[in-house]
Design a protein around this motif. Sequence first.
Motif, PDB file in Angstrom:
ATOM      1  N   GLN A  10      79.256  38.197  32.815  1.00 13.09           N
ATOM      2  CA  GLN A  10      78.450  38.415  34.008  1.00 13.09           C
ATOM      3  C   GLN A  10      78.886  37.375  35.025  1.00 13.09           C
ATOM      4  OE1 GLN A  10      74.259  39.163  33.534  1.00 13.09           O
ATOM      5  NE2 GLN A  10      73.794  37.896  35.289  1.00 13.09           N
ATOM      6  N   GLU A  48      69.965  37.700  40.589  1.00 15.00           N
ATOM      7  CA  GLU A  48      70.776  38.560  39.736  1.00 15.00           C
ATOM      8  C   GLU A  48      70.819  39.913  40.424  1.00 15.00           C
ATOM      9  OE1 GLU A  48      70.862  40.455  35.263  1.00 15.00           O
ATOM     10  OE2 GLU A  48      69.668  38.662  35.628  1.00 15.00           O
ATOM     11  N   ARG A  55      76.238  43.691  36.374  1.00 18.71           N
ATOM     12  CA  ARG A  55      75.371  42.634  36.898  1.00 18.71           C
ATOM     13  C   ARG A  55      76.192  41.412  37.262  1.00 18.71           C
ATOM     14  NH1 ARG A  55      69.462  42.724  34.493  1.00 18.71           N
ATOM     15  NH2 ARG A  55      69.233  44.973  34.418  1.00 18.71           N
ATOM     16  N   THR A  57      75.503  37.245  39.074  1.00 21.82           N
ATOM     17  CA  THR A  57      74.566  36.228  39.514  1.00 21.82           C
ATOM     18  C   THR A  57      75.126  35.574  40.767  1.00 21.82           C
ATOM     19  OG1 THR A  57      73.898  35.813  37.247  1.00 21.82           O
ATOM     20  CG2 THR A  57      73.380  34.107  38.847  1.00 21.82           C
TER      21      THR A  57
END
Length: 127
Positions: A10, A48, A55, A57
């Motif tokens: 991620q 997020e 996804r 961040t």
Amino acid sequence: MRAQRHLPEQPHLNVSDTAEAIAFYTDVFDAVAIERECLLDGRVLHAELAVGGHRLTVSEWHEAGASAAAESRDDVLTIERADPESVLRRAVAAGARVETPADPSHQVALRDPAGLRWSVVGPQRAA
């Protein structure tokens, strides 16, 4: 979205203004905010986002000793969109700069206002 050059599963994008980056990714890539962490004054420190089923961040935080300047990074985030040229037009209107794609198979390459590099490709066709 595919991350190149050893990005984590991620991706964590370090930016100087989280709210501004969220607005760009929402307008250009149709990102959806899943979670936001804000200060009492409303400033967004961490978020997020969901982008095309993936996804990522976004935050203003960075690890000690790591460069906070996005433009010093060589990472390229790749996102698939049905109409890469439309994404490019929206990105440029929102302040991105067009770059030459490092990979000739990528249709669109850009650097967003936070300095992060993106490649936008069309849908993968079955052989």
